[in-house]
Design a protein around this motif. Structure first.
Motif, PDB file in Angstrom:
ATOM      1  N   ALA A   1     -29.019 -46.468 114.924  1.00 57.30           N
ATOM      2  CA  ALA A   1     -30.195 -45.927 115.608  1.00 57.30           C
ATOM      3  C   ALA A   1     -31.132 -45.276 114.591  1.00 57.30           C
ATOM      4  CB  ALA A   1     -29.758 -44.912 116.663  1.00 57.30           C
ATOM      5  N   ASP A   2     -30.542 -44.562 113.658  1.00 55.56           N
ATOM      6  CA  ASP A   2     -31.330 -43.902 112.619  1.00 55.56           C
ATOM      7  C   ASP A   2     -32.083 -44.936 111.772  1.00 55.56           C
ATOM      8  OD1 ASP A   2     -32.162 -41.845 110.782  1.00 55.56           O
ATOM      9  OD2 ASP A   2     -30.536 -42.475 109.447  1.00 55.56           O
ATOM     10  N   LEU A   3     -31.371 -45.997 111.385  1.00 51.82           N
ATOM     11  CA  LEU A   3     -31.994 -47.046 110.576  1.00 51.82           C
ATOM     12  C   LEU A   3     -33.102 -47.740 111.353  1.00 51.82           C
ATOM     13  CD1 LEU A   3     -28.799 -48.667 108.984  1.00 51.82           C
ATOM     14  CD2 LEU A   3     -30.390 -47.098 107.906  1.00 51.82           C
ATOM     15  N   ALA A   4     -32.843 -47.954 112.656  1.00 52.01           N
ATOM     16  CA  ALA A   4     -33.861 -48.606 113.501  1.00 52.01           C
ATOM     17  C   ALA A   4     -35.091 -47.704 113.586  1.00 52.01           C
ATOM     18  CB  ALA A   4     -33.293 -48.894 114.880  1.00 52.01           C
ATOM     19  N   GLY A   5     -34.848 -46.409 113.768  1.00 49.05           N
ATOM     20  CA  GLY A   5     -35.942 -45.439 113.850  1.00 49.05           C
ATOM     21  C   GLY A   5     -36.797 -45.450 112.579  1.00 49.05           C
ATOM     22  N   LYS A   6     -36.156 -45.726 111.449  1.00 51.18           N
ATOM     23  CA  LYS A   6     -36.884 -45.762 110.178  1.00 51.18           C
ATOM     24  C   LYS A   6     -37.513 -47.133 109.941  1.00 51.18           C
ATOM     25  CE  LYS A   6     -34.294 -42.076 107.997  1.00 51.18           C
ATOM     26  NZ  LYS A   6     -32.911 -41.711 107.628  1.00 51.18           N
ATOM     27  N   GLY A   7     -37.364 -48.014 110.937  1.00 51.04           N
ATOM     28  CA  GLY A   7     -37.992 -49.338 110.838  1.00 51.04           C
ATOM     29  C   GLY A   7     -37.343 -50.250 109.815  1.00 51.04           C
ATOM     30  N   LEU A   8     -36.056 -50.018 109.544  1.00 52.18           N
ATOM     31  CA  LEU A   8     -35.409 -50.808 108.493  1.00 52.18           C
ATOM     32  C   LEU A   8     -34.673 -52.037 109.011  1.00 52.18           C
ATOM     33  CD1 LEU A   8     -34.018 -47.832 106.376  1.00 52.18           C
ATOM     34  CD2 LEU A   8     -35.862 -49.392 105.747  1.00 52.18           C
ATOM     35  N   ILE A   9     -34.475 -52.108 110.350  1.00 52.52           N
ATOM     36  CA  ILE A   9     -33.673 -53.212 110.885  1.00 52.52           C
ATOM     37  C   ILE A   9     -34.560 -54.334 111.414  1.00 52.52           C
ATOM     38  CG2 ILE A   9     -31.890 -53.848 112.553  1.00 52.52           C
ATOM     39  CD1 ILE A   9     -30.841 -51.055 112.424  1.00 52.52           C
ATOM     40  N   GLU A  10     -34.166 -55.565 111.083  1.00 55.25           N
ATOM     41  CA  GLU A  10     -34.888 -56.736 111.584  1.00 55.25           C
ATOM     42  C   GLU A  10     -33.927 -57.640 112.321  1.00 55.25           C
ATOM     43  OE1 GLU A  10     -37.140 -59.226 108.827  1.00 55.25           O
ATOM     44  OE2 GLU A  10     -37.618 -57.350 107.788  1.00 55.25           O
ATOM     45  N   ASP A  11     -34.467 -58.351 113.320  1.00 58.76           N
ATOM     46  CA  ASP A  11     -33.651 -59.312 114.035  1.00 58.76           C
ATOM     47  C   ASP A  11     -33.701 -60.636 113.279  1.00 58.76           C
ATOM     48  OD1 ASP A  11     -32.450 -59.350 117.011  1.00 58.76           O
ATOM     49  OD2 ASP A  11     -33.130 -61.372 116.394  1.00 58.76           O
ATOM     50  N   SER A  12     -32.557 -61.300 113.138  1.00 57.83           N
ATOM     51  CA  SER A  12     -32.553 -62.600 112.463  1.00 57.83           C
ATOM     52  C   SER A  12     -31.547 -63.496 113.176  1.00 57.83           C
ATOM     53  CB  SER A  12     -32.174 -62.395 110.993  1.00 57.83           C
ATOM     54  OG  SER A  12     -31.862 -63.619 110.400  1.00 57.83           O
TER      55      SER A  12
END
Ligand code: ARG
Length: 587
Positions: free
Chosen positions: A281-292
């Protein structure tokens, strides 16, 4: 300060005196020990920078140094190398000083860190194999070197307990014993306390499962799914998994014990699992996660990378996590539980890319600064065919078999050399086990960490040359010299005086310990300590051959020689301890 640090400061002063940067005064051990003890090459670079003649400049520096009674000779060689030899009195004085305390001149770090050291990395249900051997041996030695130098170290085994092998085991056991409560989704517990499998079962089930999954895609999918369900917390699978971990860990602990390797923490990948959702959740909040393609990834490539760094996969499309996910979450766990300044991973060099991805992701996410995460990689131990070492039957060699093998070989070698004779069986076996393990560990540690090396038991086990048995033997010999001296009433060790070249050479080696330790610590290279131990054993052997000790007639020379022998024994003991090598009391 070490001898090289002190001399560098002294020569640096001389450069400063001549109006030049003191950094040019860096002193190292002489390349030609037949000409001098130390050398400084700085005059060449200094002259270039100052547009002066190098020899004239070196002469100016030497002039300054020659006025110092600490030096016996300061000369110029070639285009401007400065050669330095200490006065014997100075050598003796310095040696006397380091022999006062317990550190024997061992360097102390000026910047102590709290280090979380990750070494070992065995996997649950898979037997420990030679691939884990180097991590354990190198990690144990680094831990001791760090601690001795003043760092605080927390050693963690970091069990591999959360990956696909767990699902493979679960599904394989289900094929054999589908009736067990662990597989019944309707069962509400409590699950049995006794494990449904023995260590032998695990060691049979895992290879069986691994072969089946390679051959059959349906089986592989089933195992992957079971892994994902375990990771999502399916109660029956979790209960079963706990048994796998407990049974396996007991066996692993025993094997490490035989190898003289210990850990402060017995955590595993799974310990970080509960932190994953929050971290994601933290990583997503920082915009670091992408869907692939249904999977979730973190891009870690940078402009200017000279090789392709693929993204770190946080979640696979089935929701399962990867080795990268658990390593990232483990950093979060380590920060919370131990808050180290530095995390050091002693793991096979072949995992370099994995760590690069993890370190970059941790840095991007602000979890841990990448410059405080270190992957201390190492090469592989290969068979004579140049491929990672295997048993004759072609399987991976187990650690237990390895220890039995070296013990057996050591027994034969001891007998050939007329050692360990007349002791009872228990002691003889204990000596053989220590000599065998020392041979193996020293062979591993004395090899530069990042190089591969060839497993050659005959070479490792030789009593001559740079080997563990040679060092153990040197140590036993020092002890016997001292014991005989005591029995003969030779008196106590006294202040060091230099009267013979063998004494001078030995004193110089003893004095070099601080620099060897410093280099081993700073470069994370235990083989530098092995080199020092070998030089020490050789210098002692020449001293012993060339100088009378217990039967020397002159009282103060005899006392000094007893002092040199005592110092040699203490320093050898200390180094063996820093290498994690246990020595038998006698041989
Ligand atoms: N279990 C892994 C293996 O057998 C090694 C783990 C090393 N440590 C780590 N934090 N990844 O390859």
């Amino acid at each position: 300060m070490t001898i090289l640090e002190e001399l560098s400061r002294r020569v640096g002063d001389a450069f400063a005196e001549a109006g030049l940067d003191r950094d040019y005064g860096r002193v190292k051990l002489a390349d030609r020990p037949d000409l001098a003890q130390f050398q400084c090459n700085g005059a060449l670079a200094a002259a270039k920078a100052a547009k002066q003649n190098p020899r004239a400049l070196a002469e100016k520096v030497c002039e300054e140094l020659r006025s110092d009674v600490a030096f016996n000779a300061v000369t110029i060689a070639g285009p401007g190398f400065i050669n330095i030899t200490l006065a014997d009195d100075e050598l003796a004085r310095r040696l006397g000083a380091i022999l006062q305390g317990d550190r024997l001149g061992g360097w102390q770090t000026p910047a102590a860190d709290k280090i979380l050291l990750d070494y070992g990395g065995p996997n649950v249900a898979k037997p420990l194999h030679v691939g884990h051997l180097r991590a354990a041996i190198i990690g144990e030695s680094l831990k001791r070197i760090f601690r001795f130098a003043g760092d605080e170290v927390v050693g963690d085994v970091h069990l591999g307990d959360w990956g696909l092998p767990m699902g493979q085991l679960i599904t394989e056991l289900k094929r054999e014993q589908a009736g067990l409560a662990y597989f019944d989704q309707a069962f509400e517990g409590p699950y049995p306390d006794q494990p449904p499998v023995s260590l032998a079962d695990l060691e049979r089930l895992y290879p069986q499962a691994s072969v089946a999954c390679k051959a059959d895609k349906a089986r592989a999918d089933e195992a992957r799914q079971a892994t994902a369900e375990l990771q999502k917390g399916r109660p029956g699978y979790l209960a079963l998994w706990k048994h796998f971990v407990a049974v396996s860990r007991e066996a692993i602990e025993k094997e490490y014990q035989d190898l003289g390797v210990t850990f402060d923490l017995w955590k595993g990948e799974a310990d970080a699992a509960p932190l994953i959702p929050e971290m994601a959740a933290d990583l997503a909040g920082k915009g670091l996660i992408e869907d692939s393609d249904g999977a979730q990834i973190i891009r870690v490539a940078r402009d200017g990378d000279n090789k392709k760094i693929p993204p770190l996969m946080l979640f696979k499309s089935d929701g399962g996590v990867t080795y990268g996910t658990t390593d990232l979450a483990t950093i979060v766990d380590r920060v919370r539980s131990d808050n180290p300044d530095r995390i050091i991973y002693v793991v096979d060099q072949r995992q370099a890319l994995h760590f690069e991805q993890v370190f970059r992701a941790a840095d991007l996410a602000g979890l841990f600064a990448a410059d405080r995460l270190e992957h201390i990689g190492f090469g592989t131990m290969n068979g004579k065919d140049g491929k990672p070492f295997k048993t004759r039957e072609g399987g991976v060699l187990r650690l237990r078999e390895m220890i039995d093998m070296v013990t057996e070989r050591a027994l034969a070698r001891l007998a050939e050399n007329g050692l360990a004779e007349g002791y009872d069986d228990a002691e003889t076996n204990d000596i053989a086990c220590k000599v065998g393990v020392a041979a193996l560990k020293f062979a591993d540690l004395s090899n530069p960490r990042t190089s591969d090396y060839i497993f050659d038991l005959d070479r490792f086990m030789a009593f001559e040359g740079k080997t563990g048995p040679y060092l153990l033997y040197a140590r036993v010999r020092v002890r016997s010299v001292l014991a005989k001296a005591e029995a003969a009433g030779a008196g106590a060790p006294g202040p060091i005086i230099i009267t013979a070249p063998e004494e001078r050479d030995l004193a110089l080696v003893l004095l070099g310990f601080g620099d060897a330790l410093r280099a081993a610590h700073q470069k994370r290279l235990p083989h530098l300590l092995c080199d020092h131990a070998f030089s020490l054993a050789q210098a002692f052997s020449k001293f012993y051959a060339g100088c009378r000790i217990a039967d020397e007639a002159d009282d103060s020379i005899r006392a000094s020689r007893l002092g040199l022998a005592t110092a040699s024994g203490r320093q050898l003991d200390l180094i063996l301890d820093l290498l994690g090598i246990q020595a038998p009391a006698r041989m």
